[in-house]
Scaffold this motif. Structure first.
Motif, PDB file in Angstrom:
ATOM      1  N   TRP A  17       0.861  -1.130  -0.012  1.00 51.61           N
ATOM      2  CA  TRP A  17       0.018  -0.114  -0.008  1.00 51.61           C
ATOM      3  C   TRP A  17       1.057   1.410   0.013  1.00 51.61           C
ATOM      4  O   TRP A  17       0.536   2.133  -0.736  1.00 51.61           O
ATOM      5  CB  TRP A  17      -0.921  -0.165   1.114  1.00 51.61           C
ATOM      6  N   LEU A  18       2.068   1.400   0.796  1.00 52.19           N
ATOM      7  CA  LEU A  18       2.758   2.273   1.002  1.00 52.19           C
ATOM      8  C   LEU A  18       3.548   2.809  -0.406  1.00 52.19           C
ATOM      9  O   LEU A  18       3.475   3.757  -0.815  1.00 52.19           O
ATOM     10  CB  LEU A  18       3.839   2.322   2.199  1.00 52.19           C
ATOM     11  N   ALA A  40       9.127  14.346  -0.236  1.00 43.77           N
ATOM     12  CA  ALA A  40      10.338  14.059   0.035  1.00 43.77           C
ATOM     13  C   ALA A  40      10.290  13.038   1.319  1.00 43.77           C
ATOM     14  O   ALA A  40      11.119  11.879   1.379  1.00 43.77           O
ATOM     15  CB  ALA A  40      11.374  14.931   0.117  1.00 43.77           C
ATOM     16  N   ALA A  41       9.631  13.528   2.233  1.00 42.22           N
ATOM     17  CA  ALA A  41       9.529  12.805   3.474  1.00 42.22           C
ATOM     18  C   ALA A  41       8.815  11.734   3.494  1.00 42.22           C
ATOM     19  O   ALA A  41       9.210  10.556   3.838  1.00 42.22           O
ATOM     20  CB  ALA A  41       8.807  13.915   4.475  1.00 42.22           C
ATOM     21  N   ILE A  42       7.774  11.440   2.547  1.00 40.18           N
ATOM     22  CA  ILE A  42       7.049  10.231   2.255  1.00 40.18           C
ATOM     23  C   ILE A  42       7.701   9.437   1.685  1.00 40.18           C
ATOM     24  O   ILE A  42       7.824   8.150   1.739  1.00 40.18           O
ATOM     25  CB  ILE A  42       5.716  10.545   1.577  1.00 40.18           C
ATOM     26  N   MET A  48      12.460   3.512   3.997  1.00 36.36           N
ATOM     27  CA  MET A  48      12.936   2.877   5.114  1.00 36.36           C
ATOM     28  C   MET A  48      12.102   1.586   5.419  1.00 36.36           C
ATOM     29  O   MET A  48      12.480   0.715   5.935  1.00 36.36           O
ATOM     30  CB  MET A  48      13.026   3.957   6.443  1.00 36.36           C
ATOM     31  N   TYR A  49      10.727   1.919   5.380  1.00 33.98           N
ATOM     32  CA  TYR A  49       9.615   0.820   5.696  1.00 33.98           C
ATOM     33  C   TYR A  49      10.102  -0.486   4.736  1.00 33.98           C
ATOM     34  O   TYR A  49       9.883  -1.612   5.400  1.00 33.98           O
ATOM     35  CB  TYR A  49       8.368   1.223   5.733  1.00 33.98           C
ATOM     36  N   VAL A 102       5.562   5.971  11.004  1.00 34.17           N
ATOM     37  CA  VAL A 102       5.188   6.385   9.627  1.00 34.17           C
ATOM     38  C   VAL A 102       3.681   6.330   9.292  1.00 34.17           C
ATOM     39  O   VAL A 102       3.290   7.064   8.771  1.00 34.17           O
ATOM     40  CB  VAL A 102       5.881   5.125   8.656  1.00 34.17           C
ATOM     41  N   PHE A 103       3.189   5.339   9.991  1.00 35.26           N
ATOM     42  CA  PHE A 103       1.663   5.091   9.577  1.00 35.26           C
ATOM     43  C   PHE A 103       0.921   5.973  10.575  1.00 35.26           C
ATOM     44  O   PHE A 103      -0.449   5.963  10.588  1.00 35.26           O
ATOM     45  CB  PHE A 103       1.127   3.543   9.642  1.00 35.26           C
TER      46      PHE A 103
END
Length: 232
Positions: A17-18, A40-42, A48-49, A102-103
């Motif tokens: 999904w991400l 950019a942060a997303i 990383m995830y 993150v989530f």
């Protein structure tokens, strides 16, 4: 929690999904008012995830190989040969570290996007941020589906927990007493560690189960599933 139902529950599904959300967000960033820094942060969160999920999977597979090697080291298996000791996986360099949560961050960003006058359901569907319709559960028809394999000679029983809180698992050890309760189990698998009777080298054991919600049994009993158990 209702604003997060579009995010899948399992770690692997979250990764899929991400990845889609991160990729598609680039197409809608300007129209939805997403800044270059936010985008950019997303992308860093996603990198990383995905890295950690792949790292876990690599070590999980390595642990499975090591466990198989250990089992063959203890006892020969047919005509199989033990081979070389499995080596630890080599992973690429980790991406840039990100903050925890993150989530936790994503729903806040999504809520802001949905408040944009340019947002519509076509965009939401493409990004995967529309919660699926909830289908009512027919509790009376719930029925476990047991799968059983031998794990080092012991029955390893698995099932899908689904909507339930637990299952009541029953076993018939072919000893004349019929089905008896093995236990109320909160997880979705169980290894039956009981040994064969001293007078038996081979026997057929049968299992059945029924779902539990709260403290009550619900739905239907599973089909009876049998397995041949050998003395090791």
């Amino acid at each position: 929690m209702s604003n997060m139902t579009y995010i899948p529950s399992t770690d692997a599904e979250k990764g899929i999904w991400l990845a889609n959300f991160t990729l598609k967000l680039q197409l809608y960033a300007i129209v939805l008012g997403i800044t270059t820094a936010e985008l950019a942060a997303i992308q860093k969160d996603n990198a990383m995830y995905q890295y950690v999920i792949n790292l876990i999977e690599a070590f999980r597979q390595n642990l499975s190989s090591l466990t198989g090697y250990k089992n063959m080291l203890k006892h020969a298996v047919g005509q199989q040969h033990i081979g070389a000791v499995p080596v630890l996986p080599t992973m690429p360099t980790a991406p840039v570290a990100v903050a925890e949560g993150v989530f936790d961050r994503i729903p806040k960003l999504v809520a802001r996007m949905k408040n944009s006058s340019n947002y519509n359901e076509t965009i939401g569907s493409d990004l995967g941020i529309i919660s699926p319709a909830v289908t009512p559960v027919d509790i009376d028809s719930l029925q476990p589906d047991l799968t059983i394999k031998l794990d080092v000679g012991r029955p390893h029983i698995k099932w899908v927990k689904g909507y339930s809180d637990a299952i009541d698992l029953y076993v018939d050890r072919n000893d004349g007493t019929g089905f008896t309760l093995l236990g109320r189990l909160l997880k979705n698998e169980c290894i039956d560690i009981v040994s064969l009777a001293p007078t038996k080298l081979l026997d057929e054991w049968s299992y059945k189960a029924v779902y539990v919600i709260g403290n009550s049994q619900v739905g239907l009993y599973s089909k009876v599933t049998a397995v041949l158990v050998k003395k090791i």
